[in-house]
Every structure is written in structure tokens, then in C-alpha cells.
Design a protein around this motif. Structure first.
Motif, PDB file in Angstrom:
ATOM      1  N   SER A 317       0.840  -1.205   0.000  1.00 53.27           N
ATOM      2  CA  SER A 317       0.000   0.000   0.000  1.00 53.27           C
ATOM      3  C   SER A 317       0.876   1.256   0.000  1.00 53.27           C
ATOM      4  O   SER A 317       2.093   1.185   0.190  1.00 53.27           O
ATOM      5  CB  SER A 317      -0.916   0.004   1.220  1.00 53.27           C
ATOM      6  N   LYS A 318       0.241   2.413  -0.155  1.00 51.11           N
ATOM      7  CA  LYS A 318       0.990   3.675  -0.208  1.00 51.11           C
ATOM      8  C   LYS A 318       1.056   4.351   1.154  1.00 51.11           C
ATOM      9  O   LYS A 318       2.120   4.543   1.716  1.00 51.11           O
ATOM     10  CB  LYS A 318       0.351   4.603  -1.239  1.00 51.11           C
ATOM     11  N   ASP A 319      -0.085   4.742   1.702  1.00 52.81           N
ATOM     12  CA  ASP A 319      -0.074   5.495   2.956  1.00 52.81           C
ATOM     13  C   ASP A 319      -1.310   5.142   3.792  1.00 52.81           C
ATOM     14  O   ASP A 319      -2.433   5.479   3.381  1.00 52.81           O
ATOM     15  CB  ASP A 319      -0.056   6.993   2.664  1.00 52.81           C
ATOM     16  N   PRO A 320      -1.128   4.491   4.926  1.00 51.30           N
ATOM     17  CA  PRO A 320       0.126   4.001   5.479  1.00 51.30           C
ATOM     18  C   PRO A 320       0.648   2.790   4.699  1.00 51.30           C
ATOM     19  O   PRO A 320      -0.107   2.152   3.964  1.00 51.30           O
ATOM     20  CB  PRO A 320      -0.252   3.617   6.917  1.00 51.30           C
ATOM     21  N   VAL A 321       1.919   2.474   4.863  1.00 51.55           N
ATOM     22  CA  VAL A 321       2.549   1.380   4.129  1.00 51.55           C
ATOM     23  C   VAL A 321       2.331   0.063   4.867  1.00 51.55           C
ATOM     24  O   VAL A 321       2.691  -0.074   6.035  1.00 51.55           O
ATOM     25  CB  VAL A 321       4.056   1.627   3.951  1.00 51.55           C
ATOM     26  N   TYR A 322       1.709  -0.883   4.193  1.00 55.52           N
ATOM     27  CA  TYR A 322       1.569  -2.236   4.727  1.00 55.52           C
ATOM     28  C   TYR A 322       1.444  -3.196   3.557  1.00 55.52           C
ATOM     29  O   TYR A 322       1.279  -2.792   2.402  1.00 55.52           O
ATOM     30  CB  TYR A 322       0.368  -2.349   5.678  1.00 55.52           C
ATOM     31  N   ARG A 323       1.536  -4.482   3.809  1.00 53.75           N
ATOM     32  CA  ARG A 323       1.406  -5.511   2.777  1.00 53.75           C
ATOM     33  C   ARG A 323      -0.020  -6.047   2.808  1.00 53.75           C
ATOM     34  O   ARG A 323      -0.618  -6.153   3.886  1.00 53.75           O
ATOM     35  CB  ARG A 323       2.394  -6.651   3.005  1.00 53.75           C
ATOM     36  N   ASP A 365     -10.283  -2.164   4.339  1.00 57.96           N
ATOM     37  CA  ASP A 365      -9.330  -1.132   3.973  1.00 57.96           C
ATOM     38  C   ASP A 365      -9.423   0.084   4.892  1.00 57.96           C
ATOM     39  O   ASP A 365      -8.408   0.657   5.289  1.00 57.96           O
ATOM     40  CB  ASP A 365      -9.561  -0.691   2.519  1.00 57.96           C
ATOM     41  N   GLN A 366     -10.646   0.466   5.234  1.00 53.10           N
ATOM     42  CA  GLN A 366     -10.831   1.605   6.122  1.00 53.10           C
ATOM     43  C   GLN A 366     -10.261   1.330   7.501  1.00 53.10           C
ATOM     44  O   GLN A 366      -9.553   2.170   8.083  1.00 53.10           O
ATOM     45  CB  GLN A 366     -12.331   1.941   6.248  1.00 53.10           C
ATOM     46  N   LEU A 367     -10.527   0.145   8.015  1.00 49.90           N
ATOM     47  CA  LEU A 367     -10.000  -0.249   9.320  1.00 49.90           C
ATOM     48  C   LEU A 367      -8.474  -0.294   9.292  1.00 49.90           C
ATOM     49  O   LEU A 367      -7.809   0.169  10.225  1.00 49.90           O
ATOM     50  CB  LEU A 367     -10.567  -1.611   9.710  1.00 49.90           C
ATOM     51  N   SER A 368      -7.923  -0.826   8.219  1.00 46.53           N
ATOM     52  CA  SER A 368      -6.474  -0.964   8.112  1.00 46.53           C
ATOM     53  C   SER A 368      -5.777   0.397   8.070  1.00 46.53           C
ATOM     54  O   SER A 368      -4.684   0.560   8.632  1.00 46.53           O
ATOM     55  CB  SER A 368      -6.121  -1.763   6.854  1.00 46.53           C
ATOM     56  N   SER A 369      -6.414   1.362   7.410  1.00 44.86           N
ATOM     57  CA  SER A 369      -5.821   2.696   7.347  1.00 44.86           C
ATOM     58  C   SER A 369      -5.748   3.352   8.729  1.00 44.86           C
ATOM     59  O   SER A 369      -4.907   4.207   8.977  1.00 44.86           O
ATOM     60  CB  SER A 369      -6.610   3.587   6.383  1.00 44.86           C
ATOM     61  N   GLU A 370      -6.615   2.893   9.626  1.00 47.08           N
ATOM     62  CA  GLU A 370      -6.659   3.456  10.982  1.00 47.08           C
ATOM     63  C   GLU A 370      -5.680   2.768  11.922  1.00 47.08           C
ATOM     64  O   GLU A 370      -5.034   3.429  12.744  1.00 47.08           O
ATOM     65  CB  GLU A 370      -8.073   3.332  11.557  1.00 47.08           C
ATOM     66  N   VAL A 371      -5.565   1.447  11.806  1.00 49.78           N
ATOM     67  CA  VAL A 371      -4.799   0.692  12.813  1.00 49.78           C
ATOM     68  C   VAL A 371      -3.400   0.293  12.361  1.00 49.78           C
ATOM     69  O   VAL A 371      -2.580  -0.110  13.188  1.00 49.78           O
ATOM     70  CB  VAL A 371      -5.567  -0.563  13.262  1.00 49.78           C
ATOM     71  N   LEU A 372      -3.104   0.389  11.079  1.00 50.47           N
ATOM     72  CA  LEU A 372      -1.771  -0.018  10.593  1.00 50.47           C
ATOM     73  C   LEU A 372      -0.882   1.178  10.293  1.00 50.47           C
ATOM     74  O   LEU A 372      -0.030   1.125   9.397  1.00 50.47           O
ATOM     75  CB  LEU A 372      -1.916  -0.896   9.349  1.00 50.47           C
ATOM     76  N   LYS A 373      -1.065   2.246  11.031  1.00 50.48           N
ATOM     77  CA  LYS A 373      -0.258   3.470  10.841  1.00 50.48           C
ATOM     78  C   LYS A 373       1.165   3.225  11.324  1.00 50.48           C
ATOM     79  O   LYS A 373       1.391   2.503  12.272  1.00 50.48           O
ATOM     80  CB  LYS A 373      -0.890   4.633  11.598  1.00 50.48           C
TER      81      LYS A 373
END
Length: 373
Positions: A317-323, A365-373
Motif C-alpha cells: 500500500s501507499k499510505d500508510p505502508v503495509y502488505r 481497507d478503512q479499518l487498516s488505514s486506521e490501525v496499521l499506521k
């Protein structure tokens, strides 16, 4: 003489009183210490508690999900039935067909062969499968990143028997190589079928043997098995496809793929796992515990970039960065979002596959953007 006896008796009584007092004091001290050990500090507030339920409960989710922080499950959510006919409910130990999420684990098996000196990223495919179209040009690295120029439609199989040799022959007869597309990313599962065929040749073992040795045995997995196993050992869910009807109702259909079709998904979608088992494997791949940190970076972060940022079965991903990766098929819908060090993750497996719906993926995706910062 009597005076001496009386004096001794008095002394004994005094000593007894003193010792008794000391003993009583010790008992009181002991009681106080014991009471203190029973005092339990209130647990710290868990900011993640309830997040999964809040996010997933409104999007038709039916399955198991976990949220991981610092390698520990900090939230979980389970909903619905594993089997609608019997009413058996999903649990955290329920297993699901992981579909395309398996590709990241196949990449780990490829890296194991590279670590063992039996394979190289730069090897051309014709070294192992000489009659595959484009084999003299395509490298192992290109197969891993789906930049090989290969394409193939979904093959149809009947019955319950299909050997890997028979599968390979079908692939050779049906796959297409487009030289102009070599180096350009295109999602084609056939790349990982070919990789699976290659590692069987380099190791002299079946894919299942390689998988069980590196993952199941080393990590002591209890909720993982091949989809085509004759004896089912895990609490498998059944997969259902749901389609909206014009009447406003939803048509639900149980999926029953034949074993030949399942076997044709070699390395790309033929494993059942629980959410916890899958997280355990992928986190140990990414953090280097299974392959080594340098090897993990090599297979999951290629030096040759592609437009999809897809390396070794995982997108970046771009921002935040995760696989991340998504899996769809046979009535299952699975999602993994995980930090590059494997310490944080959102794992969501569902045995309800909503045709044409993207709500569950959007929620993840929404949850991941919040918790994988």
C-alpha cells in the motif's frame, strides 16, 4: 528450691507469651502479604476492543476476524454460521479456504528452495519446464511478481482426480506468452501454478510435503490443512455465494467444487486455515523467523518495481505502508493487511462471498488505514 522452680516457671511463661506474640505478629504479616497478592491492577484500556464488530457488523460479514498489535490479538470478531444447514457457528478456530492468500505462502516455499541453493531468482523457466511457452525468457522472479507476460483463462476440470503432471500438461497446452507484455504486471494465477511445479522438481517433494514441513510442523499449526485431504481434520466452514435478486432478496448457493478443480489450484488456492494460523505463518515469513530477514526482504520486496507494487504474492500500500492480499473463490472472501515487520495485522476470513459487492473489502481497507499506521 521452690523459689527456684517458681522463678523458672515464671520465666517459661514470659518466654511463651513473647514467642506467642511474635508468632501472632508473623501470622498477621503473612495474612497481609497474602491479601496484597490478590489485588489485581485494572487492565489498561484497549483502544482496539470492539473495532472489528463496529466495522464489520454492517457489511454482511459472516466469518472470523482478528486484529493484531505487537504480535498479540487485541480484538476479535466472529459472526454467523460455518454450516447453514446444521447451524454450526463460526469460531476463531474455524478454517476457511484462503484462496489467493496462499500465493504469499507459495512464495515462501520458493524462497526456501533459493536458500537451499536449488533455485535462483534469475533462473529461466526452461531449466525446469523447457516446453512451456516463453520459458527461455521468463525468470523465477518474474513469475513471483506476475510480470512474466503469461496469461491463461480459468481451466475447467471434472471428476476427483488430477495429478500435477496432468495439470502441467494442461497449463502448457493453454497458457499464452506475449513477449510485448514481459516485464509488465498482470494478475495471472498461472504464474504461481508454474512456480509450484518448479519447486516440486527442485526439491523432489510434493507441494503438500513442502508446505507441511516449513509451516505446519515448524509452527505447530493445528488449524491448517489441504483442501483436497480425504480425512478432514479441522473445523471447516462451508462456502456460499450470495447474489442480490431483483425482488430484494438474496440468493445463497452452497459451493461444491470437485476435487480435480481444487487440485488445479496448485499453490494458488487449495488450503484451509484459521485466521490465527494464517497470521502466524505470514508474520513469521515477513519477520524472517522462517527464512531469514534478508531472504524475506528479497522475496517480498523486489528491486525491480512494477506498477502494482506486487511482490511474492503481496501488494504494498501507499499510505500508510503495509502488505496486503485478497482472496475470492468457492464461496469464500479473505483479506490480509499486515505491517512489513509482521507485528500488526488485520485478518478477515468470510465464508459468504457476495457477488458484485465490495463492501467488506472497503470496510477492511478503512479499518487498516486506521490501525496499521
Amino acid at each position: 528450691m521452690k523459689k527456684i522452680l517458681y522463678a523458672l516457671l515464671g520465666a517459661i511463661i514470659i518466654v511463651g507469651v513473647i514467642l506467642g506474640g511474635i508468632s501472632l505478629q508473623n501470622k498477621k504479616s503473612s495474612a497481609v502479604a497474602t491479601d496484597k497478592t490478590k489485588v489485581v491492577d485494572k487492565p489498561k484500556d484497549n483502544p482496539y476492543k470492539g473495532k472489528l464488530k463496529k466495522t464489520l457488523s454492517s457489511v454482511g460479514f459472516n466469518g472470523s476476524a482478528i486484529l493484531v498489535e505487537n504480535n498479540k490479538v487485541v480484538d476479535s470478531y466472529v459472526k454467523g454460521n460455518a454450516n447453514d444447514a446444521t447451524g454450526e457457528e463460526n469460531t476463531l478456530t474455524t478454517t476457511y479456504e484462503i484462496d489467493s492468500l496462499q500465493k504469499s505462502l507459495t512464495a515462501g516455499l520458493v524462497m526456501q528452495q533459493i536458500n537451499d541453493g536449488k533455485l535462483k531468482f534469475t533462473d529461466k523457466v526452461n531449466k525446469y519446464i523447457p516446453n512451456l511457452p516463453g520459458a527461455s525468457k521468463i525468470t523465477v522472479r518474474q513469475l513471483l511478481d506476475m510480470t512474466s507476460g503469461l496469461s491463461m483463462g480459468k481451466l475447467k476440470f471434472t471428476g476427483n482426480s488430477l495429478t500435477t503432471d496432468e495439470l502441467l500438461n494442461e497449463v502448457i497446452d493453454n497458457v499464452k506468452f506475449t513477449a510485448d507484455n514481459e516485464g509488465t504486471w498482470s494478475y495471472q494465477p498461472v504464474n504461481f501454478v508454474i512456480l509450484s511445479e518448479i519447486i516440486q522438481k527442485t526439491s523432489g517433494r510434493t507441494y503438500a510435503q513442502l508446505f507441511n514441513n516449513l509451516y505446519v510442523k515448524k509452527l505447530k499449526l493445528k488449524e491448517t490443512e489441504m483442501a483436497y485431504n480425504k480425512v478432514i481434520k479441522t473445523d471447516r466452514s462451508l462456502g456460499y455465494i450470495l447474489v442480490d435478486q431483483n425482488s430484494g432478496t438474496v440468493k445463497k448457493t452452497l459451493q461444491k467444487p470437485n476435487k480435480a478443480t481444487i487440485k488445479s489450484e496448485l499453490g494458488t488456492g487449495q488450503v484451509y486455515m484459521s485466521v490465527k494460523d494464517f497470521y502466524k505463518v505470514l508474520s513469521n515469513l515477513l519477520n524472517g523467523n522462517l527464512l531469514g530477514k534478508e531472504a524475506a526482504n528479497e522475496v517480498y520486496l523486489s528491486s525491480v518495481a512494477n506498477g502494482a507494487k506486487y511482490y511474492g504474492g503481496l501488494y504494498t500500500s501507499k499510505d500508510p505502508v503495509y502488505r496486503y492480499a485478497n482472496g475470492y473463490g468457492y464461496g469464500y472472501q479473505d483479506h490480509i493487511r499486515i505491517s512489513q515487520d509482521g507485528k500488526k495485522a488485520v485478518v478477515v476470513f468470510s465464508n459468504y462471498q457476495y457477488s458484485g459487492h465490495g463492501e467488506l473489502k472497503k470496510a477492511v481497507d478503512q479499518l487498516s488505514s486506521e490501525v496499521l499506521k
